[in-house]
Design a protein around this motif. Structure first.
Motif, PDB file in Angstrom:
ATOM      1  N   UNK A 152      -9.996   3.301   8.845  1.00  0.00           N
ATOM      2  CA  UNK A 152      -8.677   3.505   8.271  1.00  0.00           C
ATOM      3  C   UNK A 152      -8.210   2.250   7.520  1.00  0.00           C
ATOM      4  N   UNK A 153      -9.120   1.380   7.199  1.00  0.00           N
ATOM      5  CA  UNK A 153      -8.778   0.115   6.547  1.00  0.00           C
ATOM      6  C   UNK A 153      -8.266   0.361   5.127  1.00  0.00           C
ATOM      7  N   UNK A 154      -7.096  -0.186   4.817  1.00  0.00           N
ATOM      8  CA  UNK A 154      -6.511  -0.084   3.484  1.00  0.00           C
ATOM      9  C   UNK A 154      -6.986  -1.276   2.656  1.00  0.00           C
ATOM     10  N   UNK A 155      -7.512  -1.048   1.446  1.00  0.00           N
ATOM     11  CA  UNK A 155      -7.981  -2.166   0.610  1.00  0.00           C
ATOM     12  C   UNK A 155      -6.796  -2.952   0.052  1.00  0.00           C
ATOM     13  N   UNK A 156      -6.459  -4.048   0.695  1.00  0.00           N
ATOM     14  CA  UNK A 156      -5.246  -4.804   0.341  1.00  0.00           C
ATOM     15  C   UNK A 156      -5.330  -5.500  -0.997  1.00  0.00           C
ATOM     16  N   UNK A 157      -6.520  -5.810  -1.470  1.00  0.00           N
ATOM     17  CA  UNK A 157      -6.648  -6.458  -2.764  1.00  0.00           C
ATOM     18  C   UNK A 157      -6.212  -5.573  -3.915  1.00  0.00           C
ATOM     19  N   UNK A 158      -6.119  -4.257  -3.667  1.00  0.00           N
ATOM     20  CA  UNK A 158      -5.734  -3.312  -4.709  1.00  0.00           C
ATOM     21  C   UNK A 158      -4.349  -2.718  -4.465  1.00  0.00           C
TER      22      UNK A 158
END
Length: 165
Positions: A152-158
């Protein structure tokens, strides 16, 4: 649609650490992001109260818990009116075997990801969720043969955010 939360580089760094291991001590997070432990604590509390952090949970291995079958279930409806879908939505929301449910565009109306112990358990699940619902036109089952990636990891760089850094 909700507006993205205003997050700065410290918030994103904290969230990145918590997504990897939410049991990381706040003093360790503070060292990693160059803030004081009380500042990290205040930021985490703000992120929780604003809903950015929705839950702190343990991610379990369903296979090791006797639930080796992951099934993707497509549900096709006759009518998408809220009054016609309310019952199905309520049953899905309370069904523990349903890990994820998405209302989608395309041919299907809902996609569900389900973990069960056996095909008999899956059949019982489809009976609980779908049997007797005259709004369900049909459903299609895909059994996962293996898992390349789950999470469920959200791609924080985007992630779009208003930077105050």
């Amino acid at each position: 649609m909700t507006t993205p939360a205003a997050l700065d580089r410290f918030d994103l760094a904290i969230l990145d650490i918590l997504q990897t291991d939410n049991t990381t001590p706040q003093r360790v997070i503070a060292q990693a992001v160059n803030l004081s432990a009380p500042a990290v604590q205040r930021r985490i509390q703000r992120l929780q109260s604003s809903g950015v952090i929705r839950a702190n949970v343990a991610v379990l291995d369903p296979v090791k818990l006797g639930m080796p079958l992951t099934i993707v279930l497509e549900i096709h409806l006759e009518n998408e009116r809220p009054d016609r879908t309310a019952g199905l939505r309520a049953r899905i929301a309370t069904e523990d075997a349903v890990q994820q449910c998405y209302n989608v565009t395309g041919e299907a109306d809902y996609l569900l990801v389900v973990n069960v112990a056996s095909m008999a358990d899956y059949e019982a699940l489809t009976q609980r969720l779908l049997e007797g619902d005259d709004n369900v036109r049909r459903f299609r089952t895909s059994v996962a043969l293996g898992s390349l990636k789950t999470g469920m990891r959200v791609p924080l760089g985007q992630t779009p955010f208003n930077s105050s850094s």
